[in-house]
Design an enzyme around this catalytic site. Sequence first.
Site, mmCIF file in Angstrom:
data_model
loop_
_atom_site.group_PDB
_atom_site.id
_atom_site.type_symbol
_atom_site.label_atom_id
_atom_site.label_comp_id
_atom_site.label_asym_id
_atom_site.label_seq_id
_atom_site.Cartn_x
_atom_site.Cartn_y
_atom_site.Cartn_z
ATOM 1 C CB CYS A 181 21.293 -9.097 10.276
ATOM 2 S SG CYS A 181 19.925 -9.224 9.239
ATOM 3 C CB CYS A 421 9.027 -17.591 -5.530
ATOM 4 S SG CYS A 421 9.860 -18.067 -7.130
#
Length: 465
Positions: A181, A421
């Site tokens: 990843c 956010c």
Amino acid sequence: MSEAVPLSTPGASHAGAATDRAPVLDIDSLDMEARGVGRAVDENGEPGKVIFVEGALPGERVTYSSFRRKPTYEQAQVVDILRPSVMRTRPKCAFFGTCGGCSMQHLDMRAQVAIKQRVLEDNLWHLAKLRAEAMFAPIHGPSWGYRYRARLTVRHVAKKGGVLVGFHEKKSSYVADMTSCEVLPPHVSAMLVPLRRLVEQLSIRDRMPQIELAVGSQVTALVLRVLEPINAADETLLREFADAHRVQFWLQPKGPDTVAPFYPLDVQLDYTLPEFGIRMPFKPTDFTQVNHQINRVLVGRALRLLAPERGDRVLDLFCGIGNFTLPLARLAREVVGIEGSETLTSRALANAKENGVDGHTSFASRNLFEVTADDLHALGAFDKFLVDPPREGALAVSKALAEIAQSGEGPLPARIVYVSCNPSTLARDAGLLVHEAGYRLKGAGVVNMFPHTSHVESIALFERD
């Protein structure tokens, strides 16, 4: 019409040029899920449905295949790219398009940040009819190896030859067959295959649905969600793996409150804020920012915007473990941190003592989604606020400030720094603060906390005379 361009695109098929049967679409923009947006044209040349195309970028001409049709719009995926965007780039990760962890690796990093800035501006205008007096320069940093927190799903899949450990596939409950990843720190990425092998050897390999990881400055913690107790052989395997890979295992048999360290016991997770001389211990299940490098820059900017002075009393709402509270305490007379979780407020208090600022801080646990004007009055007068809510935003806080402003019954903070956010809830709350509480939106800008995803973090400054 130019030939189809066989570029790496999520969900795309590039077996050949576009067929006569595949509809063609010009892409005008990206939505908040990083899908290309265009409007189809009917047989009379009139504008038709809005088409959301996964894997398409603004400025591109594509062919697409719809997988969901509604009266006014369709959802689709790219078939071929007939005219690529100059913003398109080749994804670094071999699993991009299958793995659901990233959605924007095919988009140049500068363009990613610019699009997120536009998403912020569009939300402020369309939802609150506001334009910031200034747009702050975006906060951005390393775009790879930045993800210091992650939740990995564990699945025993006989057809795949054993255990899978990774993120979910895109829009699927299946686990991506990933062996590395690019957004995880390199040492964690390199651990994915050994972690698979470890789980395959455990007696509870089919009763361990999740591994949560948290990377600290000195150790990486792996929290194993165990549905049954591990046996002695499992314990030996975990200890050997921990020693070999320098990780700390935690076990979670039930809810979050049951998380406990297993091995080794002589290390502690933490992150640092060097600009303010802060060391922040935390548990792997505590909320901390995913991107430690960006968090350092964000804290610095937030405090410069808030500009606390030695005589100020500052209120830090949704304070968590003290990410902003403790640096503020280095500069202000008093900082009061309020958080909904008693566990986190206890951790914040311990961190204040650890850093020698407990004499300038106090903490309390309150449900900030139900806070009222009377609740704010009871806390006393504050010179400045810092607000850092979850995705739901700070609606009750904003309404309470508006009520105080309209009643004229109490002092209001002269300055508010709002870390968000979710641009839509920021816009909603900004509308209340400006239109009803008398603040001015002095500035706003994006924080690229999550490169290669459509997640938009931002920071805004409000001032009141």
